[in-house]
Design a protein around this motif. Structure first.
Motif, short mmCIF file in Angstrom:
data_model
loop_
_atom_site.label_atom_id
_atom_site.label_comp_id
_atom_site.label_asym_id
_atom_site.label_seq_id
_atom_site.Cartn_x
_atom_site.Cartn_y
_atom_site.Cartn_z
N ASP A 15 4.08 1.67 63.62
CA ASP A 15 5.12 0.90 64.32
C ASP A 15 6.19 0.49 63.33
O ASP A 15 5.89 0.13 62.18
CB ASP A 15 4.49 -0.34 64.96
CG ASP A 15 5.47 -1.09 65.85
OD1 ASP A 15 5.89 -0.52 66.87
OD2 ASP A 15 5.83 -2.22 65.50
N THR A 16 7.44 0.51 63.81
CA THR A 16 8.54 0.12 62.92
C THR A 16 8.55 -1.38 62.64
O THR A 16 9.14 -1.82 61.67
CB THR A 16 9.90 0.52 63.52
OG1 THR A 16 9.96 0.02 64.85
CG2 THR A 16 10.11 2.01 63.53
N GLN A 55 18.07 -11.95 72.95
CA GLN A 55 16.67 -12.37 73.12
C GLN A 55 15.88 -12.11 71.83
O GLN A 55 15.06 -12.93 71.41
CB GLN A 55 16.07 -11.54 74.28
CG GLN A 55 14.70 -11.94 74.71
CD GLN A 55 14.74 -13.15 75.64
OE1 GLN A 55 15.55 -14.04 75.44
NE2 GLN A 55 13.87 -13.19 76.61
N GLU A 113 7.81 2.13 78.54
CA GLU A 113 9.20 2.39 78.93
C GLU A 113 9.61 3.86 78.77
O GLU A 113 10.57 4.30 79.38
CB GLU A 113 10.17 1.53 78.11
CG GLU A 113 9.86 0.05 78.10
CD GLU A 113 10.22 -0.67 79.39
OE1 GLU A 113 9.79 -0.23 80.47
OE2 GLU A 113 10.93 -1.69 79.30
C1 LIG Z 1 16.08 -5.53 72.72
C2 LIG Z 1 15.13 -5.71 73.89
C3 LIG Z 1 14.74 -6.99 74.31
C4 LIG Z 1 13.90 -7.17 75.40
N1 LIG Z 1 13.56 -8.43 75.81
C5 LIG Z 1 12.80 -8.59 76.92
C6 LIG Z 1 12.50 -9.89 77.44
O1 LIG Z 1 12.89 -10.88 76.88
N2 LIG Z 1 11.78 -9.99 78.58
C7 LIG Z 1 11.34 -8.87 79.25
O2 LIG Z 1 10.69 -8.99 80.29
N3 LIG Z 1 11.57 -7.64 78.77
C8 LIG Z 1 12.30 -7.47 77.64
N4 LIG Z 1 12.59 -6.22 77.21
C9 LIG Z 1 11.92 -5.09 77.87
C10 LIG Z 1 10.51 -5.02 77.27
O3 LIG Z 1 10.67 -4.78 75.91
C11 LIG Z 1 9.67 -3.92 77.81
O4 LIG Z 1 9.50 -4.07 79.19
C12 LIG Z 1 8.28 -3.84 77.17
O5 LIG Z 1 8.27 -4.36 75.89
C13 LIG Z 1 7.86 -2.41 77.16
O6 LIG Z 1 6.78 -2.20 76.30
P1 LIG Z 1 6.64 -0.83 75.50
O7 LIG Z 1 5.35 -0.94 74.78
O8 LIG Z 1 6.89 0.31 76.39
O9 LIG Z 1 7.87 -0.82 74.48
P2 LIG Z 1 8.32 -1.82 73.32
O10 LIG Z 1 7.88 -3.19 73.53
O11 LIG Z 1 9.78 -1.57 73.16
O12 LIG Z 1 7.55 -1.26 72.04
C14 LIG Z 1 7.90 -0.04 71.43
C15 LIG Z 1 7.50 -0.13 69.98
O13 LIG Z 1 7.64 1.15 69.40
C16 LIG Z 1 8.25 1.03 68.14
N5 LIG Z 1 8.88 2.31 67.84
C17 LIG Z 1 9.89 2.94 68.51
N6 LIG Z 1 10.16 4.13 67.93
C18 LIG Z 1 9.32 4.24 66.89
C19 LIG Z 1 9.12 5.27 65.92
N7 LIG Z 1 9.82 6.40 65.92
N8 LIG Z 1 8.16 5.06 64.96
C20 LIG Z 1 7.41 3.93 64.95
N9 LIG Z 1 7.56 2.93 65.87
C21 LIG Z 1 8.50 3.09 66.82
C22 LIG Z 1 9.22 -0.12 68.32
O14 LIG Z 1 9.58 -0.71 67.09
C23 LIG Z 1 8.40 -1.06 69.18
O15 LIG Z 1 7.62 -1.94 68.41
C24 LIG Z 1 13.42 -6.03 76.09
C25 LIG Z 1 13.80 -4.74 75.68
C26 LIG Z 1 14.65 -4.57 74.59
C27 LIG Z 1 15.06 -3.18 74.19
#
Ligand SMILES: Cc1cc2nc3c(=O)[nH]c(=O)nc-3n(C[C@H](O)[C@H](O)[C@H](O)COP(=O)(O)OP(=O)(O)OC[C@H]3O[C@@H](n4cnc5c(N)ncnc54)[C@H](O)[C@@H]3O)c2cc1C
Length: 514
Positions: free
Chosen positions: A43-44, A181, A351
């Motif tokens: 993870d980054t 945020q 996502e």
């Molecule tokens: C800037 C931002 C703020 C948000 N704030 C909110 C909020 O306040 N409330 C809300 O309901 N939803 C929020 N969201 C939406 C929320 O993030 C998602 O619904 C939820 O976190 C999805 O989970 P996920 O695990 O799919 O992705 P994420 O939580 O985005 O996790 C993805 C992870 O993968 C890592 N990653 C990506 N590419 C790489 C790579 N090439 N190598 C290594 N690691 C990598 C990222 O650093 C991150 O830690 C936000 C989205 C963004 C983009």
């Protein structure tokens, strides 16, 4: 198994390598480890949690990081499980590692030390025609290289914000809504004292609520879509009472802080010299065209603006995974009911499969882990009506429940995406002199000229003619705008590397990985 003499050995080969430790990756990691798989998570971020469970930087000494979050226990239990599995050697967690490419191979049978890279059942590979291993190349902050080998890969890389430009969007004080945020959750700082929140999507409500609760004045939430769009989806809403309750809670929080919600309005210009001092907002028609005579100014010292999220797909598209168009116009990975991509041996959750929120990401991560464990062991999996359901997964048991929950939440996510899909008229607020590509400082007029007079019919030709999308962000910020100005829908990501990489790291790759 170093791939070059200068490269230090990476962690031991894993059954499953997970890219991303957000809700999806974290849920997948602890579930897979609980099912007996050896897991490596890259993870980054510095801490697990991704965007939703972003934690204050350790140096800030936040006493109660959970105060900025809801649904914190969902995260806390999984983080505790991650740490326990890490201590027991079942999970290798690699924070601050950016995976820049994933490539097939090498074959486990060619392992230099003779150790099998996986304890997966061989017939599982024959069954899915998956390569025997995958190699993930990651770079750390100090530009050191780490290589991870695994039998299966889960992409859980989340999303980034969609920005539709407008005159003045490059002024200091204009930040992404999600960025605001992130500043608050990660840095415990506000982008300003008086912050207009604008754009489209439910994230705006969460952001406005957080900013107001943290002490900012929020004169308005300016939402380009009309919430009446949800009315056409009443059955889906009724099947998701939790989501309705969440929306009501946001509404109550905004009312408590006296925040006005203006739907079918947009910020069409930001004003200021050294930083933003005011914004112009205008009423929109149903296609998001500003209505003449409706413009008015709102003074502010910051603007938090975002028009939804865009799945982050480079690694998946680099591997050749099939994509689909989501109802919000973005491109997502095409996944089956078990979170499998079209490439055997590669799964995805959260996502990347379409914007759907943290709760859905948790469910999909867990579901993917069950599917991966089943595939590696050659045992029944989880699809509805599929082998797990046919061969003994109890009808009231965990897997069928996960599958049903995923379907329900995905239906809600699709309704939400359709309601907030940008209307085609938004380019009407983008004057010719407004910067569209901020990395290369290309104004909208230059892109329009390329499309109208130089014959550019797609974003790629516009890029070659104008340099729009050729800068540091590689079109992540301006891609949707450039595509719209060129008269096409945004194309799937086609970036060979997911982040900038020193040339020497590329040169060190074995020839067959290029
Ligand atoms: C800037 C931002 C703020 C948000 N704030 C909110 C909020 O306040 N409330 C809300 O309901 N939803 C929020 N969201 C939406 C929320 O993030 C998602 O619904 C939820 O976190 C999805 O989970 P996920 O695990 O799919 O992705 P994420 O939580 O985005 O996790 C993805 C992870 O993968 C890592 N990653 C990506 N590419 C790489 C790579 N090439 N190598 C290594 N690691 C990598 C990222 O650093 C991150 O830690 C936000 C989205 C963004 C983009």
């Amino acid at each position: 198994m170093p791939t070059s003499p200068s490269e230090p050995a990476g962690p031991a080969p894993a059954d499953l390598a997970i890219v991303g430790a957000g809700p999806a990756g974290l849920a997948a990691a602890v579930t897979a480890a609980g099912l007996g798989l050896r897991v490596t998570v890259l993870d980054t971020g510095e801490r697990p949690g991704g965007q939703f469970y972003r934690q204050p930087a350790p140096g800030l000494g936040a006493a109660r990081p959970q105060a900025l979050h809801h649904a914190w226990p969902e995260f806390a239990t999984r983080e505790a499980a991650l740490r326990a599995h890490e201590s027991a050697g079942r999970i290798t967690y690699l924070p601050l590692h950016h995976v820049w490419t994933v490539v097939p191979g090498p074959d486990a049978s060619q392992d230099a030390d003779g150790e099998a890279a996986t304890h997966a059942a061989p017939e599982a590979h024959a069954q899915t025609a998956a390569p025997r291993t995958w190699t993930l190349h990651a770079i750390r902050g100090d530009e050191a290289q780490t290589t991870v080998h695994a039998a299966a890969v889960l992409l859980a890389t989340g999303a980034y914000e969609r920005q539709l430009p407008f005159p003045g969007w490059t002024l200091p004080g204009v930040v992404g809504a999600g960025g605001a945020q992130a500043m608050l959750k990660g840095g415990l700082v506000l982008p300003g004292r008086r912050v207009v929140v604008a754009g489209s999507g439910p994230l705006l409500l969460a952001v406005a609520g957080s900013l107001a609760a943290a002490g900012a004045a929020v004169p308005a939430v300016v939402e380009a879509a009309a919430y009446t769009a949800y009315a056409a989806r009443t059955p889906v809403l009724l099947r998701n009472p939790g989501k309705l309750a969440e929306a009501a809670a946001y509404g109550a929080a905004l009312a408590r802080h006296r925040v006005r919600l203006l739907t079918r309005h947009a910020v069409t210009e930001a004003h200021g010299t050294a930083r933003v001092e005011a914004v112009t907002i205008a009423r929109l028609d149903r296609d998001w065209r500003p209505l003449p005579g409706t413009a008015r100014r709102i003074p502010c010292d910051a603007l938090a603006v975002g028009h939804g999220l865009v799945p982050q797909l480079e690694l998946g598209t680099g591997l050749g995974c099939a994509t689909r168009r989501s109802p919000d116009g973005t491109v997502a990975l095409d996944l089956d009911a078990e979170q499998r991509t079209s490439v055997p041996g590669v799964w995805s959750a959260g996502e990347t499969g379409g914007i759907g929120g943290a709760q859905l990401a948790l469910v999909e991560g867990e579901l993917a882990a069950h599917s991966i464990a089943a595939a590696l062991r050659g045992t029944p999996a989880a699809a509805p009506g599929g082998p797990a359901v046919r061969h003994g997964a109890r009808p009231g048991g965990r897997l069928p429940r996960l599958v049903r929950t995923r379907a329900r939440l995905r239906a809600f996510a699709d309704a939400m995406a359709a309601a907030h899909r940008p209307g085609p008229g938004w380019t009407g607020w983008l004057r010719d002199d407004a910067v569209a590509c901020r990395c290369e400082e290309v104004p909208a007029g230059t892109i329009r000229e390329a499309a109208a007079e130089l014959g550019a019919r797609d974003a790629r030709t516009v890029k070659l003619l104008t340099r729009a999308g050729m800068g540091w962000c590689q079109g992540r910020m301006c891609g949707p705008a450039v595509a719209a100005l060129a008269g096409e829908a945004p194309a799937p990501d086609r970036r060979p590397l997911s982040c900038p990489v020193p040339l020497r790291r590329l040169a060190e790759l074995p020839p067959d990985a290029h």
